[in-house]
Scaffold this motif. Structure first.
Motif, PDB file in Angstrom:
ATOM      1  N   ASP A 159       0.986  -1.275   0.046  1.00  0.00           N
ATOM      2  CA  ASP A 159       0.072   0.097   0.083  1.00  0.00           C
ATOM      3  C   ASP A 159       1.029   1.436   0.084  1.00  0.00           C
ATOM      4  OD1 ASP A 159      -2.467   0.998  -0.192  1.00  0.00           O
ATOM      5  OD2 ASP A 159      -2.634   1.711   1.995  1.00  0.00           O
ATOM      6  N   LEU A 160       2.057   1.233  -0.753  1.00  0.00           N
ATOM      7  CA  LEU A 160       2.762   2.256  -0.843  1.00  0.00           C
ATOM      8  C   LEU A 160       2.369   3.075  -2.021  1.00  0.00           C
ATOM      9  CD1 LEU A 160       6.387   0.993  -0.482  1.00  0.00           C
ATOM     10  CD2 LEU A 160       5.009   2.014   1.300  1.00  0.00           C
ATOM     11  N   ASP A 161       2.578   4.498  -1.845  1.00  0.00           N
ATOM     12  CA  ASP A 161       2.276   5.450  -3.025  1.00  0.00           C
ATOM     13  C   ASP A 161       3.443   6.075  -3.771  1.00  0.00           C
ATOM     14  OD1 ASP A 161      -0.620   5.691  -2.671  1.00  0.00           O
ATOM     15  OD2 ASP A 161      -0.249   6.674  -0.918  1.00  0.00           O
ATOM     16  N   TYR A 162       4.713   6.046  -2.974  1.00  0.00           N
ATOM     17  CA  TYR A 162       5.786   6.776  -3.620  1.00  0.00           C
ATOM     18  C   TYR A 162       6.935   5.885  -3.224  1.00  0.00           C
ATOM     19  CZ  TYR A 162       3.120  10.730  -3.847  1.00  0.00           C
ATOM     20  OH  TYR A 162       1.987  11.618  -4.308  1.00  0.00           O
ATOM     21  N   PHE A 163       8.235   5.906  -3.898  1.00  0.00           N
ATOM     22  CA  PHE A 163       9.004   4.920  -3.957  1.00  0.00           C
ATOM     23  C   PHE A 163      10.104   6.072  -4.054  1.00  0.00           C
ATOM     24  CE2 PHE A 163      12.386   2.153  -5.849  1.00  0.00           C
ATOM     25  CZ  PHE A 163      12.544   1.357  -4.814  1.00  0.00           C
ATOM     26  N   ILE A 164      11.406   6.001  -3.168  1.00  0.00           N
ATOM     27  CA  ILE A 164      12.331   6.716  -3.444  1.00  0.00           C
ATOM     28  C   ILE A 164      13.673   5.932  -3.772  1.00  0.00           C
ATOM     29  CG2 ILE A 164      14.257   8.108  -2.154  1.00  0.00           C
ATOM     30  CD1 ILE A 164      12.014   9.016  -0.152  1.00  0.00           C
ATOM     31  N   LEU A 165      14.157   6.159  -5.107  1.00  0.00           N
ATOM     32  CA  LEU A 165      15.202   5.442  -5.616  1.00  0.00           C
ATOM     33  C   LEU A 165      16.473   6.099  -5.279  1.00  0.00           C
ATOM     34  CD1 LEU A 165      16.388   2.884  -7.235  1.00  0.00           C
ATOM     35  CD2 LEU A 165      15.859   4.446  -9.381  1.00  0.00           C
ATOM     36  N   GLU A 166      17.441   5.625  -4.417  1.00  0.00           N
ATOM     37  CA  GLU A 166      18.781   6.349  -4.294  1.00  0.00           C
ATOM     38  C   GLU A 166      19.705   5.684  -5.028  1.00  0.00           C
ATOM     39  OE1 GLU A 166      22.091   7.899  -2.585  1.00  0.00           O
ATOM     40  OE2 GLU A 166      21.822   5.765  -2.109  1.00  0.00           O
ATOM     41  N   ASP A 167      20.226   6.472  -5.838  1.00  0.00           N
ATOM     42  CA  ASP A 167      21.300   5.982  -6.965  1.00  0.00           C
ATOM     43  C   ASP A 167      22.424   5.167  -6.350  1.00  0.00           C
ATOM     44  OD1 ASP A 167      19.761   6.844  -9.046  1.00  0.00           O
ATOM     45  OD2 ASP A 167      20.686   8.811  -9.114  1.00  0.00           O
TER      46      ASP A 167
END
Length: 84
Positions: free
Chosen positions: A10-18
């Motif tokens: 149930d996530l809305d956002y995802f942070i992709l840390e390079d």
């Protein structure tokens, strides 16, 4: 599989840390290489972080990006049957 797992959480956002995808302190220590040791059935696949850095659609929409990380919004209406 990754997208479905995030939607199920149930996530809305995802942070992709390079740096988690590309950082390598020594041979065999990059995060995708570590996962290859554990998830051997996916070893030949391109790492998801590499795919998301270049082409997040249709599963995600890029909301923000800088030199360190990208914020992606999950597209919760993906029809997996149409993508195959």
């Amino acid at each position: 599989m990754v997208h479905k797992t995030l939607v199920d959480m149930d996530l809305d956002y995802f942070i992709l840390e390079d740096s988690w995808c590309v950082r390598k302190t020594r041979d065999g220590c990059a995060l995708p290489q570590v996962y290859d040791l554990e998830d051997t059935e996916f070893r030949q696949n391109k790492p998801v972080c590499e795919i998301l850095r270049t082409k997040p659609a249709p599963y995600f929409k890029e909301i923000f990006k800088n030199q360190h990380y990208t914020i992606l919004k999950l597209n919760k209406k993906v029809d997996y049957a149409k993508l195959k």
